[in-house]
Design a protein around this motif. Sequence first.
Motif, PDB file in Angstrom:
ATOM      1  N   MET A   1     -21.087  -3.478 -27.635  1.00  0.00           N
ATOM      2  CA  MET A   1     -22.438  -3.571 -27.084  1.00  0.00           C
ATOM      3  C   MET A   1     -23.409  -2.605 -27.754  1.00  0.00           C
ATOM      4  SD  MET A   1     -21.914  -4.265 -23.014  1.00  0.00           S
ATOM      5  CE  MET A   1     -20.877  -2.840 -22.689  1.00  0.00           C
ATOM      6  N   GLN A   2     -23.068  -2.171 -28.960  1.00  0.00           N
ATOM      7  CA  GLN A   2     -23.930  -1.260 -29.697  1.00  0.00           C
ATOM      8  C   GLN A   2     -25.336  -1.822 -29.882  1.00  0.00           C
ATOM      9  OE1 GLN A   2     -24.181   1.636 -30.681  1.00  0.00           O
ATOM     10  NE2 GLN A   2     -25.202   1.829 -32.645  1.00  0.00           N
ATOM     11  N   HIS A   3     -25.435  -3.142 -30.067  1.00  0.00           N
ATOM     12  CA  HIS A   3     -26.745  -3.755 -30.273  1.00  0.00           C
ATOM     13  C   HIS A   3     -27.635  -3.647 -29.044  1.00  0.00           C
ATOM     14  CE1 HIS A   3     -24.323  -6.824 -28.297  1.00  0.00           C
ATOM     15  NE2 HIS A   3     -25.450  -7.393 -27.887  1.00  0.00           N
ATOM     16  N   ARG A   4     -27.050  -3.405 -27.872  1.00  0.00           N
ATOM     17  CA  ARG A   4     -27.833  -3.289 -26.643  1.00  0.00           C
ATOM     18  C   ARG A   4     -28.439  -1.896 -26.482  1.00  0.00           C
ATOM     19  NH1 ARG A   4     -28.540  -6.290 -22.571  1.00  0.00           N
ATOM     20  NH2 ARG A   4     -27.584  -8.346 -22.374  1.00  0.00           N
ATOM     21  N   GLY A   5     -27.803  -0.893 -27.063  1.00  0.00           N
ATOM     22  CA  GLY A   5     -28.267   0.473 -26.876  1.00  0.00           C
ATOM     23  C   GLY A   5     -29.451   0.795 -27.772  1.00  0.00           C
ATOM     24  N   ALA A   6     -30.333   1.636 -27.260  1.00  0.00           N
ATOM     25  CA  ALA A   6     -31.522   1.999 -28.026  1.00  0.00           C
ATOM     26  C   ALA A   6     -31.227   3.159 -28.967  1.00  0.00           C
ATOM     27  CB  ALA A   6     -32.656   2.376 -27.074  1.00  0.00           C
ATOM     28  N   LEU A   7     -31.855   3.132 -30.129  1.00  0.00           N
ATOM     29  CA  LEU A   7     -31.780   4.215 -31.106  1.00  0.00           C
ATOM     30  C   LEU A   7     -33.195   4.676 -31.418  1.00  0.00           C
ATOM     31  CD1 LEU A   7     -29.244   2.674 -33.657  1.00  0.00           C
ATOM     32  CD2 LEU A   7     -28.728   4.285 -31.825  1.00  0.00           C
ATOM     33  N   GLY A   8     -33.328   5.948 -31.735  1.00  0.00           N
ATOM     34  CA  GLY A   8     -34.617   6.451 -32.166  1.00  0.00           C
ATOM     35  C   GLY A   8     -34.770   6.271 -33.670  1.00  0.00           C
ATOM     36  N   ALA A   9     -35.666   7.044 -34.259  1.00  0.00           N
ATOM     37  CA  ALA A   9     -35.824   6.992 -35.706  1.00  0.00           C
ATOM     38  C   ALA A   9     -34.532   7.438 -36.389  1.00  0.00           C
ATOM     39  CB  ALA A   9     -36.989   7.887 -36.134  1.00  0.00           C
ATOM     40  N   GLU A  10     -33.757   8.263 -35.678  1.00  0.00           N
ATOM     41  CA  GLU A  10     -32.452   8.699 -36.191  1.00  0.00           C
ATOM     42  C   GLU A  10     -31.383   7.732 -35.682  1.00  0.00           C
ATOM     43  OE1 GLU A  10     -32.078  12.431 -34.337  1.00  0.00           O
ATOM     44  OE2 GLU A  10     -33.911  13.252 -35.199  1.00  0.00           O
ATOM     45  N   THR A  11     -30.716   7.084 -36.563  1.00  0.00           N
ATOM     46  CA  THR A  11     -29.707   6.105 -36.140  1.00  0.00           C
ATOM     47  C   THR A  11     -28.461   6.768 -35.556  1.00  0.00           C
ATOM     48  OG1 THR A  11     -28.799   6.065 -38.391  1.00  0.00           O
ATOM     49  CG2 THR A  11     -30.463   4.409 -37.835  1.00  0.00           C
ATOM     50  N   ASN A  12     -28.349   8.092 -35.692  1.00  0.00           N
ATOM     51  CA  ASN A  12     -27.202   8.801 -35.118  1.00  0.00           C
ATOM     52  C   ASN A  12     -27.574   9.578 -33.859  1.00  0.00           C
ATOM     53  OD1 ASN A  12     -28.742  10.619 -36.541  1.00  0.00           O
ATOM     54  ND2 ASN A  12     -27.038  11.522 -37.692  1.00  0.00           N
ATOM     55  N   SER A  13     -28.745   9.301 -33.281  1.00  0.00           N
ATOM     56  CA  SER A  13     -29.115   9.824 -31.957  1.00  0.00           C
ATOM     57  C   SER A  13     -29.326   8.636 -31.037  1.00  0.00           C
ATOM     58  CB  SER A  13     -30.394  10.669 -32.029  1.00  0.00           C
ATOM     59  OG  SER A  13     -30.149  11.926 -32.613  1.00  0.00           O
TER      60      SER A  13
ATOM     61  N   ARG B   1      -2.678  10.405 -23.199  1.00  0.00           N
ATOM     62  CA  ARG B   1      -2.394  10.772 -21.811  1.00  0.00           C
ATOM     63  C   ARG B   1      -3.542  10.397 -20.871  1.00  0.00           C
ATOM     64  NH1 ARG B   1      -1.362  16.962 -23.055  1.00  0.00           N
ATOM     65  NH2 ARG B   1      -3.134  16.418 -24.401  1.00  0.00           N
ATOM     66  N   THR B   2      -4.647   9.934 -21.427  1.00  0.00           N
ATOM     67  CA  THR B   2      -5.772   9.494 -20.602  1.00  0.00           C
ATOM     68  C   THR B   2      -5.515   8.063 -20.157  1.00  0.00           C
ATOM     69  OG1 THR B   2      -7.302  10.957 -21.780  1.00  0.00           O
ATOM     70  CG2 THR B   2      -8.269   9.134 -20.542  1.00  0.00           C
ATOM     71  N   GLU B   3      -5.172   7.918 -18.888  1.00  0.00           N
ATOM     72  CA  GLU B   3      -4.797   6.614 -18.332  1.00  0.00           C
ATOM     73  C   GLU B   3      -5.688   6.305 -17.136  1.00  0.00           C
ATOM     74  OE1 GLU B   3       0.001   6.825 -19.250  1.00  0.00           O
ATOM     75  OE2 GLU B   3      -0.807   7.784 -17.453  1.00  0.00           O
ATOM     76  N   SER B   4      -6.086   5.042 -17.025  1.00  0.00           N
ATOM     77  CA  SER B   4      -6.914   4.627 -15.895  1.00  0.00           C
ATOM     78  C   SER B   4      -6.742   3.135 -15.680  1.00  0.00           C
ATOM     79  CB  SER B   4      -8.386   4.957 -16.165  1.00  0.00           C
ATOM     80  OG  SER B   4      -9.209   4.479 -15.120  1.00  0.00           O
ATOM     81  N   ALA B   5      -6.718   2.740 -14.410  1.00  0.00           N
ATOM     82  CA  ALA B   5      -6.620   1.319 -14.074  1.00  0.00           C
ATOM     83  C   ALA B   5      -7.966   0.616 -14.175  1.00  0.00           C
ATOM     84  CB  ALA B   5      -6.055   1.156 -12.663  1.00  0.00           C
ATOM     85  N   LEU B   6      -9.026   1.384 -14.385  1.00  0.00           N
ATOM     86  CA  LEU B   6     -10.354   0.793 -14.488  1.00  0.00           C
ATOM     87  C   LEU B   6     -11.197   1.603 -15.456  1.00  0.00           C
ATOM     88  CD1 LEU B   6     -12.446   2.772 -12.681  1.00  0.00           C
ATOM     89  CD2 LEU B   6     -11.213   1.690 -10.813  1.00  0.00           C
ATOM     90  N   ALA B   7     -12.213   0.969 -16.002  1.00  0.00           N
ATOM     91  CA  ALA B   7     -13.173   1.640 -16.881  1.00  0.00           C
ATOM     92  C   ALA B   7     -14.532   0.995 -16.684  1.00  0.00           C
ATOM     93  CB  ALA B   7     -12.740   1.540 -18.344  1.00  0.00           C
ATOM     94  N   LEU B   8     -15.531   1.824 -16.445  1.00  0.00           N
ATOM     95  CA  LEU B   8     -16.905   1.363 -16.323  1.00  0.00           C
ATOM     96  C   LEU B   8     -17.684   1.971 -17.482  1.00  0.00           C
ATOM     97  CD1 LEU B   8     -19.056  -0.117 -14.649  1.00  0.00           C
ATOM     98  CD2 LEU B   8     -19.324   1.964 -13.280  1.00  0.00           C
ATOM     99  N   VAL B   9     -18.214   1.135 -18.373  1.00  0.00           N
ATOM    100  CA  VAL B   9     -18.888   1.621 -19.576  1.00  0.00           C
ATOM    101  C   VAL B   9     -20.321   1.104 -19.611  1.00  0.00           C
ATOM    102  CG1 VAL B   9     -16.747   1.785 -20.897  1.00  0.00           C
ATOM    103  CG2 VAL B   9     -18.095  -0.323 -21.003  1.00  0.00           C
ATOM    104  N   HIS B  10     -21.160   1.811 -20.376  1.00  0.00           N
ATOM    105  CA  HIS B  10     -22.562   1.421 -20.427  1.00  0.00           C
ATOM    106  C   HIS B  10     -23.208   1.932 -21.702  1.00  0.00           C
ATOM    107  CE1 HIS B  10     -26.891   1.346 -19.423  1.00  0.00           C
ATOM    108  NE2 HIS B  10     -26.572   0.374 -18.599  1.00  0.00           N
ATOM    109  N   SER B  11     -24.094   1.112 -22.252  1.00  0.00           N
ATOM    110  CA  SER B  11     -24.935   1.489 -23.389  1.00  0.00           C
ATOM    111  C   SER B  11     -26.378   1.411 -22.919  1.00  0.00           C
ATOM    112  CB  SER B  11     -24.696   0.532 -24.560  1.00  0.00           C
ATOM    113  OG  SER B  11     -25.567   0.820 -25.623  1.00  0.00           O
ATOM    114  N   ARG B  12     -27.098   2.513 -23.006  1.00  0.00           N
ATOM    115  CA  ARG B  12     -28.402   2.620 -22.340  1.00  0.00           C
ATOM    116  C   ARG B  12     -29.561   2.202 -23.239  1.00  0.00           C
ATOM    117  NH1 ARG B  12     -32.343   7.013 -21.049  1.00  0.00           N
ATOM    118  NH2 ARG B  12     -33.091   6.684 -18.931  1.00  0.00           N
ATOM    119  N   PHE B  13     -30.504   1.496 -22.620  1.00  0.00           N
ATOM    120  CA  PHE B  13     -31.795   1.190 -23.231  1.00  0.00           C
ATOM    121  C   PHE B  13     -32.827   1.561 -22.177  1.00  0.00           C
ATOM    122  CE2 PHE B  13     -35.425  -0.926 -24.811  1.00  0.00           C
ATOM    123  CZ  PHE B  13     -35.217  -1.273 -26.128  1.00  0.00           C
ATOM    124  N   SER B  14     -33.388   2.764 -22.265  1.00  0.00           N
ATOM    125  CA  SER B  14     -34.225   3.279 -21.180  1.00  0.00           C
ATOM    126  C   SER B  14     -35.517   2.484 -21.063  1.00  0.00           C
ATOM    127  CB  SER B  14     -34.544   4.747 -21.403  1.00  0.00           C
ATOM    128  OG  SER B  14     -35.274   4.931 -22.594  1.00  0.00           O
TER     129      SER B  14
END
Length: 412
Positions: free
Chosen positions: A11-23, A197-210
């Motif tokens: 979902m990288q295409h959903r997240g917003a980037l500034g003039a810096e593509t690595n911020s 060792r990081t184990e979880s039965a669920l994961a909630l993820v998000h890519s923000r576009f303010s």
Amino acid sequence: MEIGVGALCQMQHRGALGAETNSGDGAGLLIQIPDRLYREEVDFDLPPAGAYATGIAFLPNSATEAEEVISQFNSLCKEENLTILGWREVPINDEMIGPAARAAQPQMKQLFISAPDGLEVSGLELDRLLYGLRKRAEHEIIPGVKSSSESSKGMASSSKPHEGIYFPSLSSRTIVYKGMLTTPQLAEYYLDINDPRTESALALVHSRFSTNTFPSWPLAHPYRLVAHNGEINTVQGNRNWMKARESQLETNLIPGEIDRLFPICAPGASDTAAFDEALELLVMGGYSLPEAVMTMIPEPWEHNSEMSDDLRAFYQYHSSLMEPWDGPASIAFTDGSVIGAVLDRNGLRPSRYWVTDDDLVIMASEVGVADIPSKSIIEKGRLEPGKMFLIDTKQGRIIRDEEIKEGLANAR
């Protein structure tokens, strides 16, 4: 875990980037507490799983101010009669983040905390003890102020949100890793995420576009209970109503003076932050998570001739307690045990789900977030306007909208 992180990167295409593509505008992950990882990493003893809580503290960049903030926080813990088990350095790799993200990057320390010795408290009951501590810390702790007790309890001491200390989560059930990152950067930045060792039965993820606030580390999703695709158009009115009803709030479930929690909705934060804070109050005050979500985002019930009388009465009663938080939104929510999603009453944000023959459920705003062989998919569907989708990880099953609402409508 790999599926959750992989879906986030898709979902990288959903997240917003500034003039810096690595911020990035923000990316994050909410999972169950990886007890085995923490137990093997910390150099102090931990109580049984569920009997301790943990969270990553965002602290000021200045080492002096960070020390001062931790000192104030330690004093608050004593006032709240809670036991700090220890602090852990959060393993990170920040080589890849851009200048804007680095300039705003907080110092981080992971807190481990429990109820006082001899008090057997765990799960939601422990989280209720921590709720007052966290709210006080975020309202009262400010670098340069000698003691939090000098501030008026229950009132924000600063007009700037998250100036002193901010916990993306502080819970015995879940942990949030998030920041002003792009989606591929998240698992590179927080080394815990890729630890086996990081184990979880669920994961909630998000890519923000303010949509209504500028990027910041605290305003990345997920929050303590939710991640949100869309916007709450009524948020200013919702905030005002939450402020107005603070004088009417009372509960015997949250210990201590309730006014130390105020303001419930932090000034200057985003619409999702305000929604999360109101939802958290309802859950801490005794509502189940599905009931609290239905109270805040009711389906269109007033003119629905097919709705049962009991369910109509449920919505009519709750409408006298809280106004709808309305707008084009798909909101995913979890408390670490149940996980689900609800769509706004107009259905203006898409949410699609897949169920596989090995009990994997994936829901996302679009198709293609995970590579799932078509032959293993036993059910496909989409979230419908005003409907709820819910999974109970303890029962190991999907609970359908009709069952959820019939149970709640007939509960009292």
